[in-house]
Design an enzyme around this catalytic site. Sequence first.
Site, mmCIF file in Angstrom:
data_model
loop_
_atom_site.group_PDB
_atom_site.id
_atom_site.type_symbol
_atom_site.label_atom_id
_atom_site.label_comp_id
_atom_site.label_asym_id
_atom_site.label_seq_id
_atom_site.Cartn_x
_atom_site.Cartn_y
_atom_site.Cartn_z
ATOM 1 N N THR A 326 0.848 -1.280 0.072
ATOM 2 C CA THR A 326 0.015 0.030 -0.077
ATOM 3 C C THR A 326 1.022 1.177 -0.020
ATOM 4 O OG1 THR A 326 -0.118 0.547 2.252
ATOM 5 C CG2 THR A 326 -1.745 -1.153 1.330
ATOM 6 N N ASP A 327 0.315 2.237 -0.274
ATOM 7 C CA ASP A 327 0.847 3.476 -0.234
ATOM 8 C C ASP A 327 0.813 3.934 1.340
ATOM 9 O OD1 ASP A 327 2.043 5.913 -0.645
ATOM 10 O OD2 ASP A 327 0.865 6.408 -2.416
ATOM 11 N N TRP A 328 1.736 4.906 1.645
ATOM 12 C CA TRP A 328 1.884 5.028 3.124
ATOM 13 C C TRP A 328 0.670 5.569 3.881
ATOM 14 C CZ3 TRP A 328 5.132 2.188 0.973
ATOM 15 C CH2 TRP A 328 6.434 2.246 1.581
#
Length: 621
Positions: A326-328
Amino acid sequence: MTASLSTAPDGTRYRDLNRNGVMDPYEDPRLPVAERVADLVSRLSLEEKAGLMIQTIVPTTTDGEVDGPSTMPGRMSAREFIEGMHVTHLNIHQIPEPRAMARWVNGLQRVAAASGHGIPVTISTDPRHSFTENVGASFTAGHLSAWPEPLGLGALADAGLVREFADIARREYLAVGIRSALHPMLDVATEPRWPRQYGTFGQDADLVGRLGVAYVDGFEGDRLTAASVACMAKHFPGGGPEKDGEDPHFPYGTDQVYPGGMFEYHLEPFRRVIDRGVSAIMPSYGIPRGVVLDGEPIEEVAFGFNHQIITGLLREKLGFTGVVCTDWGLITESRLMGKVLPPRSWGVEHLSEIDRVRKAIDAGVDQFGGEDDPALVIELVRSGAVPESRLDISVARLLTVKFELGLFDDPFVDEDAAGEIVGSAEFRAAGDRAQSRSAVILPGGAGEAASVLPLRPGTTVHAPGVSDDAIRDSGLIPTADAAGADISVVRLQSPFDPRDEYMLEAHFHAGSLAFDDAVVAGVADIAATTPTVVTVHLERPALLAPVAAHAHAVVATFGASEVALLDVLTGRVPAAGRLPFEIPRDEAAVLAGRSDVPGGTADPVYEAGTPSLVVTAPADA
């Protein structure tokens, strides 16, 4: 105690990572990776598996010692994540002096070797070979060689050069122990207002795909080996078409829209890179709005929670078998320097944190970026909500990359060599030349560019924003008085609307593309005194018409030092770029455009693909 090199009865040298005195299958360098992975997965505790599914931000230290002064005071140390939580995917922001960085990485690898099953650390970073400092998206080059932003590589449209850049970046990363590149960005720059266009290759999906493949070639090679840096292509399935050009880091920028019906256009670069092979994919933060895929409406939740996108499209239709991270910060909020950023759980904000984790895992996610604590993953398994066998699938993918990178057999780097390789004269010269060559010289409205460019030796130049020393070193004469100059060079940054409510927001240059009236008036005043060249660092397609009207030439740059700029202006390095996106006529044209459609605004000032003017010195030079 740390793992040292041991010798098996048959003479095989290996690292006894679990310190039991025998060469277990996962420690045997002769076995196929799949066998080593399967053996290790079968040995891991639930806590170790959950730790592998977290990739967190850690501080480096200023002196390179594992427990030295932190570059992020107050943040949990890398040692604490490794020893306390079994987290071995570590994302860094600051890089100290190269030898110190290499020493820090070696120290961490010794800490990891003494913990649990001795799983080595993987260090990751966002792009850091250019000029834009945007915490959470990119970093300035610092000790590394400095190149134009990816947008400048797109302006050159040269797959060979991109491969050369990626190979040099790979060697610099390897030297300091960075083994995971959280890039390339394969987003297509179709929304003029979107603040992250500088990190793309432009608005042409075919070009983005070709350059993306070359980029991964340079970092990964034909396959992952001990000489590779693993890439994480982002933001699947293409993060460019953001509604109103806002960014999905923030609550007002959640919507990804396709009014032109061009979902497939934005997906195309990812198809190319997946077909080529890439180790990891990062989904976009955004929510797909009104998207129908294979006759079925797509659930309107962020792509990181979207089963139809991750499992249906990415895994099943496109055949991707690597890691999905996932993105952060999808699950928990982020805090930095008194600012807060809500969790980017767009579309599922109503769910509890643990239910967000479950939905992402059910969607097909393997790892959670920017999260700190594996406890929620552990709780899901202990409660029976997620079977441990599901974790085994993700853990195997994550471990496969570590094994293929050779980290289990030799994770250490040469500290002395780091200082020689990183930012070497050869690498810096290649980057400097690319900075200059990526520039695009465009016609202005005040006269012929060839009447003022290239600047000849002995020309008196008024250039606020460029140092006198750099001007002199270029064979020119600096003056602070425009009236006493032969020519003026006005250096501008792309306009944006300053914002600073949320954490990170001040770094994202969003909003209006129009220059302030005062900036335009300043250019006009100088141009009334002397022939003028305007240079603009284009991180977005700024509305150039008002300043171009007063200039003999407009020089578009995409990350260039003042020396690289002067090399262009004097003709020492010919500008060879082409505009990687269209320059709209005005704000009305931008507002009338469609976010997912490349170009297409009414009466653009400069078309995408416009080549740099070729300027030669007059015959009497």
